[in-house]
Design a protein around this motif. Structure first.
Motif, PDB file in Angstrom:
ATOM      1  N   GLU A 152      41.663   7.603  -9.423  1.00  0.00           N
ATOM      2  CA  GLU A 152      42.832   8.009  -8.640  1.00  0.00           C
ATOM      3  C   GLU A 152      42.398   8.417  -7.236  1.00  0.00           C
ATOM      4  O   GLU A 152      41.430   9.175  -7.078  1.00  0.00           O
ATOM      5  N   ILE A 153      43.125   7.949  -6.263  1.00  0.00           N
ATOM      6  CA  ILE A 153      42.894   8.327  -4.872  1.00  0.00           C
ATOM      7  C   ILE A 153      44.213   8.851  -4.298  1.00  0.00           C
ATOM      8  O   ILE A 153      45.219   8.130  -4.283  1.00  0.00           O
ATOM      9  N   GLN A 154      44.210  10.094  -3.864  1.00  0.00           N
ATOM     10  CA  GLN A 154      45.382  10.653  -3.174  1.00  0.00           C
ATOM     11  C   GLN A 154      44.902  11.239  -1.853  1.00  0.00           C
ATOM     12  O   GLN A 154      43.982  12.052  -1.824  1.00  0.00           O
ATOM     13  N   ILE A 155      45.537  10.813  -0.774  1.00  0.00           N
ATOM     14  CA  ILE A 155      45.143  11.257   0.558  1.00  0.00           C
ATOM     15  C   ILE A 155      46.349  11.878   1.270  1.00  0.00           C
ATOM     16  O   ILE A 155      47.501  11.636   0.906  1.00  0.00           O
ATOM     17  N   ALA A 156      46.037  12.661   2.297  1.00  0.00           N
ATOM     18  CA  ALA A 156      47.071  13.302   3.105  1.00  0.00           C
ATOM     19  C   ALA A 156      46.868  12.958   4.570  1.00  0.00           C
ATOM     20  O   ALA A 156      45.724  12.822   5.040  1.00  0.00           O
ATOM     21  N   HIS A 157      47.981  12.807   5.287  1.00  0.00           N
ATOM     22  CA  HIS A 157      47.911  12.675   6.744  1.00  0.00           C
ATOM     23  C   HIS A 157      47.357  13.981   7.304  1.00  0.00           C
ATOM     24  O   HIS A 157      47.711  15.063   6.832  1.00  0.00           O
ATOM     25  N   PRO A 158      46.474  13.930   8.289  1.00  0.00           N
ATOM     26  CA  PRO A 158      45.868  15.165   8.793  1.00  0.00           C
ATOM     27  C   PRO A 158      46.839  16.108   9.487  1.00  0.00           C
ATOM     28  O   PRO A 158      46.555  17.309   9.618  1.00  0.00           O
ATOM     29  N   GLU A 159      47.992  15.621   9.920  1.00  0.00           N
ATOM     30  CA  GLU A 159      48.936  16.464  10.659  1.00  0.00           C
ATOM     31  C   GLU A 159      50.378  16.372  10.149  1.00  0.00           C
ATOM     32  O   GLU A 159      51.083  17.378  10.112  1.00  0.00           O
ATOM     33  N   ARG A 160      50.811  15.195   9.760  1.00  0.00           N
ATOM     34  CA  ARG A 160      52.197  15.010   9.345  1.00  0.00           C
ATOM     35  C   ARG A 160      52.374  15.249   7.842  1.00  0.00           C
ATOM     36  O   ARG A 160      51.414  15.089   7.076  1.00  0.00           O
ATOM     37  N   PRO A 161      53.585  15.637   7.401  1.00  0.00           N
ATOM     38  CA  PRO A 161      53.788  16.034   5.999  1.00  0.00           C
ATOM     39  C   PRO A 161      54.045  14.871   5.043  1.00  0.00           C
ATOM     40  O   PRO A 161      55.130  14.739   4.470  1.00  0.00           O
ATOM     41  N   PHE A 162      53.053  14.030   4.880  1.00  0.00           N
ATOM     42  CA  PHE A 162      53.138  12.982   3.870  1.00  0.00           C
ATOM     43  C   PHE A 162      51.732  12.539   3.489  1.00  0.00           C
ATOM     44  O   PHE A 162      50.745  12.829   4.177  1.00  0.00           O
ATOM     45  N   GLY A 163      51.657  11.818   2.380  1.00  0.00           N
ATOM     46  CA  GLY A 163      50.375  11.294   1.921  1.00  0.00           C
ATOM     47  C   GLY A 163      50.571   9.976   1.208  1.00  0.00           C
ATOM     48  O   GLY A 163      51.659   9.382   1.253  1.00  0.00           O
ATOM     49  N   ALA A 164      49.526   9.519   0.536  1.00  0.00           N
ATOM     50  CA  ALA A 164      49.590   8.256  -0.192  1.00  0.00           C
ATOM     51  C   ALA A 164      48.719   8.353  -1.443  1.00  0.00           C
ATOM     52  O   ALA A 164      47.787   9.164  -1.504  1.00  0.00           O
ATOM     53  N   PHE A 165      49.032   7.488  -2.405  1.00  0.00           N
ATOM     54  CA  PHE A 165      48.380   7.523  -3.709  1.00  0.00           C
ATOM     55  C   PHE A 165      48.108   6.098  -4.177  1.00  0.00           C
ATOM     56  O   PHE A 165      48.929   5.203  -3.966  1.00  0.00           O
ATOM     57  N   TYR A 166      46.948   5.916  -4.786  1.00  0.00           N
ATOM     58  CA  TYR A 166      46.634   4.627  -5.418  1.00  0.00           C
ATOM     59  C   TYR A 166      45.728   4.898  -6.602  1.00  0.00           C
ATOM     60  O   TYR A 166      44.793   5.695  -6.511  1.00  0.00           O
ATOM     61  N   GLU A 167      46.018   4.235  -7.719  1.00  0.00           N
ATOM     62  CA  GLU A 167      45.167   4.350  -8.899  1.00  0.00           C
ATOM     63  C   GLU A 167      45.155   3.036  -9.660  1.00  0.00           C
ATOM     64  O   GLU A 167      46.112   2.264  -9.620  1.00  0.00           O
ATOM     65  N   ASP A 168      44.054   2.825 -10.354  1.00  0.00           N
ATOM     66  CA  ASP A 168      43.917   1.625 -11.180  1.00  0.00           C
ATOM     67  C   ASP A 168      42.752   1.845 -12.145  1.00  0.00           C
ATOM     68  O   ASP A 168      41.952   2.773 -11.987  1.00  0.00           O
ATOM     69  N   LEU A 169      42.658   0.957 -13.113  1.00  0.00           N
ATOM     70  CA  LEU A 169      41.586   0.997 -14.097  1.00  0.00           C
ATOM     71  C   LEU A 169      40.291   0.469 -13.488  1.00  0.00           C
ATOM     72  O   LEU A 169      40.274  -0.582 -12.847  1.00  0.00           O
ATOM     73  N   LEU A 170      39.208   1.209 -13.684  1.00  0.00           N
ATOM     74  CA  LEU A 170      37.889   0.699 -13.314  1.00  0.00           C
ATOM     75  C   LEU A 170      37.484  -0.335 -14.367  1.00  0.00           C
ATOM     76  O   LEU A 170      37.280   0.001 -15.532  1.00  0.00           O
TER      77      LEU A 170
END
Length: 219
Positions: A200-218
């Motif tokens: 699972e990878i979840q990241i956040a924008h350094p300044e604005r109030p949103f982020g993104a998510f990506y996950e998958d099977l290794l």
């Protein structure tokens, strides 16, 4: 629990069935994303997600359908959404699905953008890019789960984003995987085997109030 026990599987387990669960879960993600429109409430999107999974013939849901809009993309799985936001014309959302297909667990998630906000588009792309880089690192080095998330944090910083270190991946298997509880991938001190772990990878924008998510099977 030993590293070997943390990668135990049930008597019905097969890698082919795990791949089938993966394919079907991604099919559901894509169909749900295509059906989500600006003006829809987050709760409506989650109900839509459940309906599409049922239409596709899943055995059952093994973790709740999770679709987040806007600022809620910053919240982790265990946190409730704030309110019931309406998706805007220039907005961001992610889909996180965990469903059982032929007694095996699928788990997939990705981020999507409505409109043309360039930073939202970049954030959605970056979550997938970082996932791909970490997966390639896993295939090439055979490193531990702990090392994988150290690498993920470094790659996120290189790309200008902040990795949410409270999200560290997990085990999957033939259902129910709870009998093979193994902790988070990011705390696993041995080499993760193919077909058993969700990155699972979840990241956040350094300044604005949103982020993104990506996950998958290794795999």
């Amino acid at each position: 629990m030993s590293s070997e026990n943390k990668q135990a599987v049930g008597e019905h387990f097969s890698l082919a069935a795990m791949e089938h669960a993966r394919v079907m879960t991604w099919k559901a993600v894509d169909q749900i994303a295509a059906a989500i429109r600006p003006g829809m409430h987050e709760s409506e999107a989650n109900a839509l997600g459940k309906a599409i999974l049922q239409e596709l013939g899943m055995d059952r849901i093994w973790h709740p359908v999770l679709i987040r809009f806007g600022e809620n993309t910053l919240r982790i799985f265990k946190e409730r959404s704030v309110g019931d936001p309406v998706l805007g014309e220039n907005d961001i959302f992610f889909i996180d699905l965990g469903a059982v297909w032929d007694r095996h667990e699928g788990d997939a998630g990705a981020t999507f953008v409505t409109g043309s906000d360039p930073e939202m588009q970049a954030c959605a792309r970056a979550a997938r890019t970082i996932y791909d880089e970490v997966a390639i690192h896993w295939r090439g080095t055979g490193c531990s789960g702990i090392a994988l998330y150290d690498y993920a944090a470094k790659r996120a910083r290189v790309h200008g984003w902040k990795l949410n270190i409270d999200i560290k991946g997990h085990r999957v298997s033939d259902f129910p995987h709870a009998i093979y509880k193994a902790g988070d991938l990011g705390e696993y001190d041995a080499q993760p085997a193919p077909g058993l772990w969700i990155l699972e990878i979840q990241i956040a924008h350094p300044e604005r109030p949103f982020g993104a998510f990506y996950e998958d099977l290794l795999a």
